[in-house]
Design a protein around this motif. Structure first.
Motif, PDB file in Angstrom:
ATOM      1  N   ARG A  27      64.709 -37.755  65.228  1.00 48.36           N
ATOM      2  CA  ARG A  27      64.178 -36.918  66.311  1.00 48.36           C
ATOM      3  C   ARG A  27      62.766 -36.421  66.016  1.00 48.36           C
ATOM      4  N   LYS A  28      62.416 -36.342  64.756  1.00 48.73           N
ATOM      5  CA  LYS A  28      61.089 -35.859  64.377  1.00 48.73           C
ATOM      6  C   LYS A  28      60.053 -36.981  64.280  1.00 48.73           C
ATOM      7  N   GLY A  29      60.418 -38.179  64.693  1.00 45.42           N
ATOM      8  CA  GLY A  29      59.438 -39.245  64.773  1.00 45.42           C
ATOM      9  C   GLY A  29      59.289 -40.095  63.534  1.00 45.42           C
ATOM     10  N   ASN A  30      60.294 -40.081  62.677  1.00 45.34           N
ATOM     11  CA  ASN A  30      60.283 -40.958  61.512  1.00 45.34           C
ATOM     12  C   ASN A  30      60.967 -42.281  61.826  1.00 45.34           C
ATOM     13  N   LYS A  31      60.592 -43.328  61.103  1.00 43.65           N
ATOM     14  CA  LYS A  31      61.343 -44.573  61.148  1.00 43.65           C
ATOM     15  C   LYS A  31      62.493 -44.438  60.171  1.00 43.65           C
ATOM     16  N   VAL A  32      63.722 -44.538  60.668  1.00 43.74           N
ATOM     17  CA  VAL A  32      64.904 -44.298  59.850  1.00 43.74           C
ATOM     18  C   VAL A  32      65.745 -45.558  59.768  1.00 43.74           C
ATOM     19  N   ILE A  33      66.123 -45.900  58.540  1.00 43.37           N
ATOM     20  CA  ILE A  33      67.054 -47.002  58.286  1.00 43.37           C
ATOM     21  C   ILE A  33      68.235 -46.422  57.540  1.00 43.37           C
ATOM     22  N   ILE A  34      69.441 -46.672  58.018  1.00 41.51           N
ATOM     23  CA  ILE A  34      70.627 -46.171  57.335  1.00 41.51           C
ATOM     24  C   ILE A  34      71.456 -47.331  56.807  1.00 41.51           C
ATOM     25  N   SER A  35      72.205 -47.043  55.767  1.00 37.66           N
ATOM     26  CA  SER A  35      73.138 -48.047  55.252  1.00 37.66           C
ATOM     27  C   SER A  35      74.546 -47.477  55.236  1.00 37.66           C
ATOM     28  N   GLY A  36      75.509 -48.388  55.178  1.00 36.21           N
ATOM     29  CA  GLY A  36      76.916 -48.044  55.076  1.00 36.21           C
ATOM     30  C   GLY A  36      77.705 -49.313  54.827  1.00 36.21           C
ATOM     31  N   ARG A  37      78.973 -49.152  54.526  1.00 31.93           N
ATOM     32  CA  ARG A  37      79.802 -50.311  54.214  1.00 31.93           C
ATOM     33  C   ARG A  37      80.403 -50.957  55.457  1.00 31.93           C
ATOM     34  N   ARG A  38      80.516 -50.198  56.554  1.00 29.35           N
ATOM     35  CA  ARG A  38      81.242 -50.691  57.728  1.00 29.35           C
ATOM     36  C   ARG A  38      80.289 -50.917  58.891  1.00 29.35           C
ATOM     37  N   LYS A  39      80.182 -52.180  59.316  1.00 35.30           N
ATOM     38  CA  LYS A  39      79.243 -52.544  60.372  1.00 35.30           C
ATOM     39  C   LYS A  39      79.549 -51.820  61.678  1.00 35.30           C
ATOM     40  N   ASN A  49      71.569 -43.749  68.797  1.00 31.69           N
ATOM     41  CA  ASN A  49      70.213 -43.342  68.417  1.00 31.69           C
ATOM     42  C   ASN A  49      69.289 -44.556  68.450  1.00 31.69           C
ATOM     43  N   PRO A  50      68.886 -45.003  69.641  1.00 32.83           N
ATOM     44  CA  PRO A  50      68.018 -46.184  69.718  1.00 32.83           C
ATOM     45  C   PRO A  50      66.764 -46.011  68.862  1.00 32.83           C
ATOM     46  N   GLY A  51      66.523 -47.000  68.019  1.00 30.18           N
ATOM     47  CA  GLY A  51      65.383 -46.938  67.112  1.00 30.18           C
ATOM     48  C   GLY A  51      65.776 -46.778  65.663  1.00 30.18           C
ATOM     49  N   ILE A  52      66.975 -46.240  65.403  1.00 29.05           N
ATOM     50  CA  ILE A  52      67.485 -46.221  64.028  1.00 29.05           C
ATOM     51  C   ILE A  52      67.953 -47.621  63.672  1.00 29.05           C
ATOM     52  N   ASP A  53      67.483 -48.140  62.548  1.00 26.80           N
ATOM     53  CA  ASP A  53      67.906 -49.456  62.076  1.00 26.80           C
ATOM     54  C   ASP A  53      69.013 -49.305  61.037  1.00 26.80           C
ATOM     55  N   THR A  54      69.761 -50.376  60.847  1.00 33.70           N
ATOM     56  CA  THR A  54      70.920 -50.308  59.958  1.00 33.70           C
ATOM     57  C   THR A  54      70.967 -51.513  59.040  1.00 33.70           C
ATOM     58  N   VAL A  55      71.654 -51.327  57.904  1.00 28.39           N
ATOM     59  CA  VAL A  55      71.887 -52.424  56.970  1.00 28.39           C
ATOM     60  C   VAL A  55      73.208 -52.153  56.256  1.00 28.39           C
ATOM     61  N   GLU A  56      74.008 -53.189  56.103  1.00 26.49           N
ATOM     62  CA  GLU A  56      75.258 -53.041  55.360  1.00 26.49           C
ATOM     63  C   GLU A  56      74.967 -52.978  53.876  1.00 26.49           C
ATOM     64  N   LEU A  57      75.597 -52.018  53.191  1.00 30.80           N
ATOM     65  CA  LEU A  57      75.394 -51.870  51.746  1.00 30.80           C
ATOM     66  C   LEU A  57      76.564 -51.135  51.129  1.00 30.80           C
ATOM     67  N   ASP A  58      77.091 -51.715  50.068  1.00 30.68           N
ATOM     68  CA  ASP A  58      78.083 -51.064  49.216  1.00 30.68           C
ATOM     69  C   ASP A  58      77.348 -50.643  47.946  1.00 30.68           C
ATOM     70  N   VAL A  59      77.186 -49.333  47.740  1.00 27.75           N
ATOM     71  CA  VAL A  59      76.376 -48.871  46.611  1.00 27.75           C
ATOM     72  C   VAL A  59      77.056 -49.063  45.265  1.00 27.75           C
ATOM     73  N   THR A  60      78.281 -49.589  45.249  1.00 27.72           N
ATOM     74  CA  THR A  60      78.915 -49.924  43.976  1.00 27.72           C
ATOM     75  C   THR A  60      78.580 -51.352  43.539  1.00 27.72           C
ATOM     76  N   ASP A  61      77.814 -52.068  44.331  1.00 26.11           N
ATOM     77  CA  ASP A  61      77.500 -53.471  44.055  1.00 26.11           C
ATOM     78  C   ASP A  61      76.037 -53.605  43.633  1.00 26.11           C
ATOM     79  N   PRO A  62      75.747 -53.737  42.335  1.00 23.49           N
ATOM     80  CA  PRO A  62      74.355 -53.787  41.870  1.00 23.49           C
ATOM     81  C   PRO A  62      73.560 -54.935  42.467  1.00 23.49           C
ATOM     82  N   ALA A  63      74.173 -56.100  42.611  1.00 27.79           N
ATOM     83  CA  ALA A  63      73.465 -57.250  43.167  1.00 27.79           C
ATOM     84  C   ALA A  63      73.098 -57.011  44.625  1.00 27.79           C
TER      85      ALA A  63
END
Length: 253
Positions: A27-39, A49-63
């Protein structure tokens, strides 16, 4: 930190504090990308929230962390803020046998996850004129909760790590901040409606205000007693806090 004009990556951004911060920064005009395990949950946040980008990520997986970081740096070369929010809070029993699998998963998620995510971005962040690494710890880093002892210990470790990383990066453009939430009524365990818990909306609002001038830690007023309770006289506070939770348990889900 500046509250607008950033490119921000937030782990665990599909619910609770992570989603609240993502939407507030958006809402404050930043480009925001979020991650999570569930698409499905990522898609839900993006639709709302149109404009927020997403990426799948499990933070227990180093690779996977290394791969996602590389891809995000290439796609968003202006990325200058990393917020380590992903975490889990299982209950445990330090007076009984150890659930080794649960313990390892907690450490991988709550401690090694943020450490690995920050390490994957830190060289890129050093090349930015104004960069920030944020860790979401907890008041139980200072006054631990017996019913969730390992969670408390991982948050204490994150506090320690933030302290040392802040010092190590002192001569770079990268600042290290730590958000120390009180009990916030989110689905980290389950939303209970317990009046002892802070509601998410005022927590996010107060946190955003404090972030603007923060140089080390962000502690909302309702968390201050816990943050200041650590030290030579902490034993009585720890006993009082944990006895209170026994005498007045969480409502059933």
């Amino acid at each position: 930190m500046k509250l607008s004009g950033n490119t921000i990556f937030i782990t665990g951004g599909t619910s609770g504090i992570g989603r609240g911060l993502a939407e507030a920064f958006h809402r404050k005009g930043n480009k925001v990308i979020i991650s999570g395990r569930r698409k499905a949950l990522l898609d839900e946040v993006a639709r709302a929230n149109p404009g927020i980008d997403t990426v799948e990520l499990d933070v227990t997986d180093p690779a996977q962390i290394a791969s996602v970081a590389k891809a995000l740096i290439e796609k968003y070369p202006a990325l200058n803020v990393v917020i380590n929010n992903a975490g889990i809070m299982p209950f445990d029993d330090v007076a009984g046998p150890l659930d080794d699998a649960q313990a390892l998963h907690s450490i991988d998620t709550n401690l090694l996850g943020p450490v690995r995510v920050s390490a994957a971005f830190v060289e890129h962040l050093k090349r930015q004129a104004d960069a920030v690494i944020v860790y979401n710890s907890s008041v139980v880093a200072f006054i631990p909760m017996a019913m969730s002892a390992l969670y408390s210990a991982t948050k204490a470790a994150i506090h320690s790590y933030a302290l040392t990383q802040r010092f190590a990066l002192r001569q770079t453009s990268v600042r290290v901040l730590e958000i120390t939430p009180p009990w916030v009524d989110t689905d980290l365990i389950y939303k209970s409606g317990d009046p002892r818990a802070m509601q998410l909306e005022p927590f996010i609002e107060q946190t955003m205000t404090l972030l603007e001038t923060a140089t080390t830690e962000v502690v909302v007023e309702s968390a201050r007693q816990f943050r200041d309770g650590a030290g030579p006289n902490e034993h009585g506070f720890v006993d009082y806090f944990n006895q209170m939770l026994i005498d007045n348990p969480l409502p059933a889900p």
